[in-house]
Design a protein around this motif. Structure first.
Motif, short mmCIF file in Angstrom:
data_model
loop_
_atom_site.label_atom_id
_atom_site.label_comp_id
_atom_site.label_asym_id
_atom_site.label_seq_id
_atom_site.Cartn_x
_atom_site.Cartn_y
_atom_site.Cartn_z
N PRO A 168 0.85 -1.15 0.00
CA PRO A 168 0.05 -0.02 0.08
C PRO A 168 0.83 1.20 0.07
O PRO A 168 1.86 1.15 1.05
CB PRO A 168 -0.88 -0.09 1.40
N GLU A 169 0.53 2.18 -1.10
CA GLU A 169 1.18 3.51 -0.96
C GLU A 169 0.28 4.51 -0.64
O GLU A 169 0.64 5.66 -0.13
CB GLU A 169 1.51 3.66 -2.45
N THR A 170 -1.14 4.20 -0.25
CA THR A 170 -2.16 5.15 -0.02
C THR A 170 -3.01 4.52 1.24
O THR A 170 -2.95 3.21 1.24
CB THR A 170 -2.97 5.56 -0.91
N TRP A 171 -3.64 5.26 1.82
CA TRP A 171 -4.44 4.77 2.90
C TRP A 171 -5.65 4.00 2.40
O TRP A 171 -6.02 2.91 2.78
CB TRP A 171 -5.25 5.98 3.60
N ASP A 172 -6.35 4.52 0.98
CA ASP A 172 -7.13 3.71 0.63
C ASP A 172 -6.48 2.30 0.05
O ASP A 172 -7.24 1.14 0.06
CB ASP A 172 -7.79 4.30 -0.93
N GLY A 173 -5.24 2.48 -0.56
CA GLY A 173 -4.65 0.99 -0.94
C GLY A 173 -4.40 0.14 0.52
O GLY A 173 -4.61 -1.03 0.11
N PHE A 174 -4.28 0.94 1.52
CA PHE A 174 -4.16 -0.16 2.81
C PHE A 174 -5.67 -0.84 3.00
O PHE A 174 -5.64 -2.01 3.38
CB PHE A 174 -3.59 0.58 3.94
N LEU A 175 -6.44 -0.08 2.97
CA LEU A 175 -7.92 -0.72 3.40
C LEU A 175 -8.44 -1.76 2.28
O LEU A 175 -8.90 -2.70 2.57
CB LEU A 175 -9.21 0.48 3.28
N ALA A 176 -8.01 -1.54 0.99
CA ALA A 176 -8.11 -2.19 -0.22
C ALA A 176 -7.37 -3.63 0.04
O ALA A 176 -8.16 -4.76 -0.08
CB ALA A 176 -7.77 -1.89 -1.40
N ALA A 177 -6.21 -3.51 0.31
CA ALA A 177 -5.45 -4.76 0.88
C ALA A 177 -5.98 -5.69 2.02
O ALA A 177 -6.20 -6.76 1.86
CB ALA A 177 -3.97 -4.21 1.24
N CYS A 178 -6.65 -4.88 2.72
CA CYS A 178 -7.25 -5.73 4.11
C CYS A 178 -8.53 -6.28 3.42
O CYS A 178 -8.64 -7.33 3.96
CB CYS A 178 -7.71 -4.67 5.22
N ALA A 179 -9.11 -5.67 2.68
CA ALA A 179 -10.58 -6.36 2.43
C ALA A 179 -10.17 -7.26 1.34
O ALA A 179 -10.90 -8.46 1.31
CB ALA A 179 -11.21 -5.10 1.42
N LYS A 243 -15.45 -5.03 10.58
CA LYS A 243 -15.16 -6.06 9.03
C LYS A 243 -14.61 -7.22 9.33
O LYS A 243 -14.10 -7.91 8.50
CB LYS A 243 -14.41 -5.12 8.19
N ASP A 244 -14.61 -7.54 10.76
CA ASP A 244 -13.66 -8.75 11.14
C ASP A 244 -12.29 -8.85 10.76
O ASP A 244 -11.88 -10.06 10.17
CB ASP A 244 -14.56 -9.85 10.79
N TRP A 245 -11.48 -7.67 10.53
CA TRP A 245 -10.23 -7.83 10.26
C TRP A 245 -9.05 -8.09 11.20
O TRP A 245 -8.08 -8.46 10.84
CB TRP A 245 -9.91 -6.45 9.68
N PHE A 246 -9.53 -8.06 12.39
CA PHE A 246 -8.43 -8.46 13.52
C PHE A 246 -8.38 -10.02 13.82
O PHE A 246 -9.46 -10.66 13.85
CB PHE A 246 -8.54 -7.77 14.65
#
Lengths: 428, 326
Positions: A168-179, A243-246
């Motif tokens: 991830p280079e951006t915050w949205d990229g980080f969220l997309a990676a998590c999803a 989102k149950d990411w943890f």
């Protein structure tokens, strides 16, 4: 009674000897190390070899050798330091924490002002000057940085490649990676309240990404926990729970490191010192272990990164005081630093020394290249007893994310009290 | 009586004189004030080392803690605050939870390891291979508390063995984070502690069972006692002395429970599983609230001494009888 004379003489001799020993121990002064050697007391066994390596390297540049002494019990270590500092039995040098913990120690008057040693190192380009604040009390420097760990997101490059996820280079990229990871059946993020202290990690990471200035002000008692910006950070963490990411909150860092290498956990937020644990779990830097600085959630905010650095401290009443101060003057010498950080496999506060671990070397290059703002870790920010108590509050929040408002109110109540006490002590 | 070394005057026949340790009567002792054996003060030099040890290691620290509890002390500075630390205890929800957890430990430790120890000892007594069964149960006692905690950590975490077994047998809804929520974190640790502590109780009860006279059991059998009636009216009363010891130890051990909790949860999350011993430790040595920690230590000491004293006084009629007479 015949024959009892000799045994009773023996017992008497033994008693006298024992009493003399006890008296000598009780009344004696600290012998210290032989000339040319200075003892450094620390609380971490894995630091023993790196410290010995640094000590050996120092001998080549300053005819002084550092001798590591370790008390692996954190509580016992603190007790020894606090109770001995006012006596002449105190250790010569200490591995201590930076930030407010160091200030807490400095105001006792028991540790040496190392401003001259710091200035000397800055003049030679041996230390990143921006670290000064973390080692300062009343504008004087009381400790020299030992390691320089950045707080980053560890990930498994193989897993990312397999699922077509870019670093991830951006915050949205980080969220997309998590999803994307979640969709692939991999738990995206490691979150934990195990061992107490890690409960602050996500609060620290999210807050500093959303508003680093506010993080810095809040941690220094200039802002309030009840501020909407602190609430926003906890709400963001709560949304990750939704989102149950943890991972389960009792997964330790050691287990998380192994899970990351296995590919069952996507990302682990931690200091770069986790590198040795990841290596122990079979991780190969660049292959199954990579790391990136979590991108800023607010692109307009000043790009920053959390750091953690231990402090090398010289005591005022140590038996080898003069040699300890001299040793502090050469601690940041590139040869000493190279030996130390190479053995520790962590980042180095001396910019002239490249990290031995390629992942950390890459991070250091990015931090220095992008001129990221170095923010000290939550644990070293704020009065120690406030930090000790707020990590428990944050643990409560992690286990019940909907309680974010009451958590922040509780934390502010503690902060009001702790800052009042701290400032009163500062004035005295 | 103490005067058994001479036959009673006026006895019809000389009786057999039992040789015993010569004992002075209180009358003799009083008379011998300046005599050969010395007065009561003559014993002082011999008792002094013991007094000194107890004084230095027990009495002084105790009174120093009491004194310290009236101060706000952070290791460097100290100021007199009177009873503030005690009023703070009353207002502190963490102290309340800690007290509750301590009581849960006492109740749990009395109920589980003592009962389990008794049942196992009785069930395996005179059983074929009973000794081997007892040995297996005793084995965990040989493991240190810290090692037991590490072992149970593998079992009780969310991804641990207990939840995996539950999920494996289709009881997914039973699987839960055992150490993360109150009160199950405290209850889980009591179970872990039971696993370790039961062994010693089995040994003690087994010794007690072997000490029951064969004749007593045979007489009861002749009277038609067996099974539950035998256990209730013969075995259990005969085990009274051992039970006093086992229960007394259980009370004290539960009140000082520390290592298991420290390693499994560190008293957390959010200080939910702290007991008084842990709260005292955290306040004194982590937060450096030395005075407040002393106040907690004092409350814990009062509870330990009061409960042990009340229990022993109740359970040991001889002791209470002597105490009542004196």
């Amino acid at each position: 009674m015949s024959g009892s004379r000799h045994p009773s003489m023996d017992r008497r001799t033994l008693l006298v000897a024992a009493a003399s020993c006890a008296l000598a121990t009780a009344c004696g002064t600290a012998a210290g190390q032989p000339p040319g050697k200075v003892a450094v007391l620390g609380d971490s066994l894995p630091w023993e070899k790196p410290m010995a390596a640094a000590g050996a390297a120092m001998k080549t540049v300053a005819s002084l050798q550092l001798v590591p002494e370790v008390n692996p019990s954190l509580e016992s270590f603190e007790q020894i330091v606090r109770s001995s500092l006012r006596t002449n039995k105190t250790p010569d040098m200490l591995k201590y924490w930076s930030g407010y913990r160091l200030r807490d120690l400095a105001r006792t008057g028991g540790i040496e002002d190392l401003t001259d040693q710091w200035d000397g190192a800055v003049a030679k380009g041996w230390v990143d000057p921006s670290l000064r604040g973390a080692f300062t009390h009343r504008r004087r420097v009381y400790g020299l940085p030992m390691n320089l760990a950045y707080w980053v997101m560890f990930y498994n490059p193989q897993v990312f490649r397999e699922h077509d996820i870019k670093t991830p280079e951006t915050w949205d990229g980080f969220l997309a990676a998590c999803a994307r990871l979640k969709k692939a059946g991999i738990t995206p993020l490691h979150g934990t309240a195990a061992d107490r202290w890690p409960s602050f990690i996500w609060f620290q990471e999210i807050l500093s990404r959303q508003d680093p200035r506010f993080y810095q002000d809040l941690m220094n008692g200039r802002e309030r926990y009840t501020d909407p910006r602190a609430e926003r950070a906890l709400r963001t963490i709560a949304s990750f729970f939704d989102k149950d990411w943890f991972t389960p909150m009792d997964l330790s860092h050691t287990d998380a490191a192994a899970a990351l290498v296995r590919g069952t956990v996507g990302m682990v937020a931690c200091g770069t010192w986790l590198g040795s644990t990841l290596a122990g779990a079979g991780g190969k830097p660049g292959d199954s272990v990579g790391a990136f600085v979590l991108p800023m959630a607010d692109p307009k905010a000043r790009p920053s990164v959390i750091f953690e650095s231990s402090a090398l401290v010289a005591t005022v009443k140590g038996a080898d005081h003069d040699e300890a101060v001299e040793a502090a003057g050469t601690w940041l010498h590139p040869a000493v630093m190279r030996a130390f950080s190479g053995a520790l496999q962590d980042g180095c506060p001396n910019p002239k020394v490249k990290a031995a671990n390629p992942v950390i070397a890459g991070l250091a290059k990015k931090v220095r290249g992008d001129k990221l703002w170095l923010l000290n870790r939550f644990w070293e920010q704020g009065p120690p007893e406030l930090v000790e108590a707020t990590v428990d509050d944050l643990a409560g929040f992690l286990l019940n994310p909907s309680s974010y408002r009451s958590t922040l109110r509780t934390m502010q109540g503690r902060a009001d009290e702790a800052w009042k006490v701290w400032r009163e002590a500062e004035r005295s | 009586m103490t005067g058994t070394t001479t036959p009673a005057p006026g006895a019809a026949k000389p009786t057999h004189v039992r040789r015993g340790v010569p004992v002075r009567t209180p009358h003799q002792a009083a008379k011998a004030g300046g005599g050969r054996l010395g007065g009561p003060l003559a014993a002082l030099p011999w008792a002094l080392p013991a007094f000194a040890f107890v004084g230095v290691l027990l009495v002084y620290p105790f009174f120093r803690s009491v004194y310290g509890s009236f101060f706000e002390e952070n290791g460097f500075t100290s100021s007199f605050t009177g009873l503030d630390n005690y009023t703070r205890l009353a207002d502190d929800p963490i102290f309340g939870r800690s007290l509750l957890n301590t009581l849960m430990w006492v109740a749990g430790t009395l109920l589980l390891p003592v009962l389990a120890g008794l049942l196992i000892a009785v069930a395996t007594h005179r059983m074929r291979f009973g000794g081997i069964a007892q040995l297996v149960i005793v084995l965990p006692f040989a493991i240190s508390g810290a090692a037991t905690a590490v072992l149970w950590n593998f079992m009780l975490t969310s991804e641990g063995a207990v939840n995996q077994v539950l999920r494996g047998v289709g009881l997914d809804s039973w699987a839960q984070p055992w150490l993360l929520e109150w009160p199950q974190n405290t209850l889980s640790m009591i179970v872990a502690s039971t696993w370790q502590a039961t062994g010693l109780n089995v040994v003690l009860f087994a010794i007690g069972l072997r000490a029951i006279p064969r004749e007593t059991v045979e007489a009861a059998e002749l009277d038609g006692a067996s099974g539950w009636r035998m256990f209730r009216y013969v075995t259990l009363p005969q085990l009274r002395a051992v039970t006093v010891v086992v229960v007394g130890m259980a009370i004290v051990n539960s009140l000082k429970a520390f290592d298991m909790i420290w390693i499994l949860t560190k008293g957390g999350p959010a200080r939910s599983s702290e007991t008084l011993a842990l709260s005292m430790y955290r306040e004194t040595f982590r937060l450096f609230h030395v005075g407040y920690g002393s106040a907690i230590a004092l409350v814990l000491s009062v509870i330990v001494v009061a409960s042990s004293w009340m229990y022993l006084r109740r359970q040991m009629p001889d002791v209470s009888g002597t105490a009542a007479q004196s």
